[in-house]
Scaffold this active site. Structure first.
Site, short mmCIF file in Angstrom:
data_model
loop_
_atom_site.label_atom_id
_atom_site.label_comp_id
_atom_site.label_asym_id
_atom_site.label_seq_id
_atom_site.Cartn_x
_atom_site.Cartn_y
_atom_site.Cartn_z
N SER A 1 -3.03 5.37 -1.47
CA SER A 1 -4.05 4.60 -2.18
C SER A 1 -4.18 3.20 -1.60
O SER A 1 -3.22 2.62 -1.09
CB SER A 1 -3.65 4.50 -3.66
OG SER A 1 -4.43 3.55 -4.34
N TYR B 1 1.56 2.20 -10.91
CA TYR B 1 0.89 3.22 -10.10
C TYR B 1 0.90 2.83 -8.63
O TYR B 1 1.30 3.61 -7.76
CB TYR B 1 -0.54 3.45 -10.58
CG TYR B 1 -1.37 4.20 -9.57
CD1 TYR B 1 -1.16 5.55 -9.35
CD2 TYR B 1 -2.35 3.56 -8.80
CE1 TYR B 1 -1.88 6.26 -8.40
CE2 TYR B 1 -3.08 4.25 -7.86
CZ TYR B 1 -2.85 5.59 -7.66
OH TYR B 1 -3.57 6.27 -6.71
N LYS C 1 2.94 4.51 -5.08
CA LYS C 1 2.35 4.87 -3.79
C LYS C 1 3.07 4.14 -2.65
O LYS C 1 3.31 4.72 -1.58
CB LYS C 1 0.85 4.56 -3.78
CG LYS C 1 0.04 5.44 -4.71
CD LYS C 1 0.20 6.91 -4.39
CE LYS C 1 -0.63 7.81 -5.28
NZ LYS C 1 -0.44 9.25 -5.00
#
Length: 338
Positions: free
Chosen positions: A125, A150, A154
């Site tokens: 991402s 989040y 990643k």
């Protein structure tokens, strides 16, 4: 060739399954149905005429992952989508994100490193860049401290893959994508979040269809032309095709390094208000929204430099913002039978 797609009944995963099957690959889907439905298979079959193999499996269950790879010994590659993916939710429930996104990756890699040859595509991402200093963001931009759990999963995921590749047969491509939106032009598959949508476009289309009262726009005082956050919105079909091209690069042993990284976006930033205007244009109806306070974890601006993906993968986007919004609206109206 047999390719495993984890999270293959999800939004991006299902579109990638379609593109893989269109290219002649045999696909095995792993999904725990936590944010998807088995009905998605019907849409995949309607588009491709082929039924993928489906294994309902939670990748957090280490023993189940081991059993899966004992059953499927002839795997040529893995595309790993299965992860929780909402910035706001990750801020509220970080342990869910660390458990789901990190443990599942580790258990997959533990099985893959046993193989003589393993090809791995990781769904990363643009959040790994945090608030980048310069636009557009290229692959050499600094990976900054993550602004959400989040984003941190990643970053950690990428680091784990790099470390494993150094000491194993794993070859990997990290695909850092920006904001996937839209639906397949057939309207047979699309984004269908369970519960209240965490992403902008499905919330817009659900509001447009009458499921939601109005959209909350988080902040209008950012340092952007209209004060709202800017993102790079990429059509999901364009994104799916990039995964197939990345996989083929590994299968054909064209990769120069054990782990390669590519940004996937359009190279154009669009503000929240511009996305709203695009929806009003393609739907030919006014859209209700309200400006509210900023949301924790959001960066001001992020859009991609796509030069590396264009030149090295030979991939480029084909669809505009309006194309993507129109496909999302077509999907929404179909599933609501309006």
């Amino acid at each position: 060739m047999k390719i495993v797609v984890t999270g293959g009944l999800g939004f991006i995963g299902s579109h990638t399954v379609v593109e893989l099957q269109n290219e002649g690959y045999e696909v095995v889907i792993i999904d725990n149905l936590s944010n998807s439905s088995e009905d998605v298979i019907k849409g995949i079959v309607a588009i491709t005429g082929k039924t993928p193999i489906f294994e309902k499996l939670d990748l957090r269950d280490k023993s189940s992952v081991k059993v899966f790879f004992e059953k499927y010994t002839d795997i040529n590659g893995v595309i790993h989508f299965a992860a929780s993916k909402a910035v706001g939710e990750s801020v509220k429930n970080p342990l869910l994100y660390y458990e789901n996104n990190i443990s599942s990756l580790i258990y997959l890699l533990q099985e893959l490193e046993k193989k003589e040859e393993a090809n791995f595509i990781f769904s990363s991402s643009c959040t790994v860049y945090g608030q980048a200093d310069n636009m557009p963001i290229d692959e050499n931009a600094s990976v900054k401290p993550a602004m959400s759990p989040y984003g941190n999963t990643k970053q950690i995921g990428e680091e784990i893959i790099i470390d494993v590749a150094k000491v194993s047969s794993v070859n990997a491509i990290l695909l850092r994508y920006f904001n996937p939106i839209g639906a397949h032009p057939s309207a047979e598959i699309g984004e269908l979040p369970i519960g209240v949508p965490q992403n902008l476009v499905p919330f817009i289309t659900q509001t447009g269809i009458g499921l939601r009262k109005e959209l909350m726009v988080y902040g209008d005082n950012y340092d952007t032309p209209d004060g709202t956050c800017i993102r790079d919105y990429i059509h999901v079909v364009d994104l799916a095709k990039a995964h197939v091209m990345a996989l083929q690069r590994l299968l054909n042993k064209k990769n120069i390094e054990k782990v390669e990284t590519f940004n996937l976006g359009t190279g154009v930033g669009s503000s929240v208000l511009e996305v709203i205007k695009s929806f009003e244009k393609v739907s030919d109806k006014p859209f209700p929204f309200q400006i509210v306070a900023r949301r924790e974890g959001d960066v001001t601006m992020a859009y991609a430099s796509t030069d590396k993906a264009n030149q090295v993968l030979g991939w480029k986007t084909e669809s505009s913002l309006d194309d993507a919004i129109e496909s999302a609206w077509k999907w929404e109206t179909k599933i609501r039978n309006k």
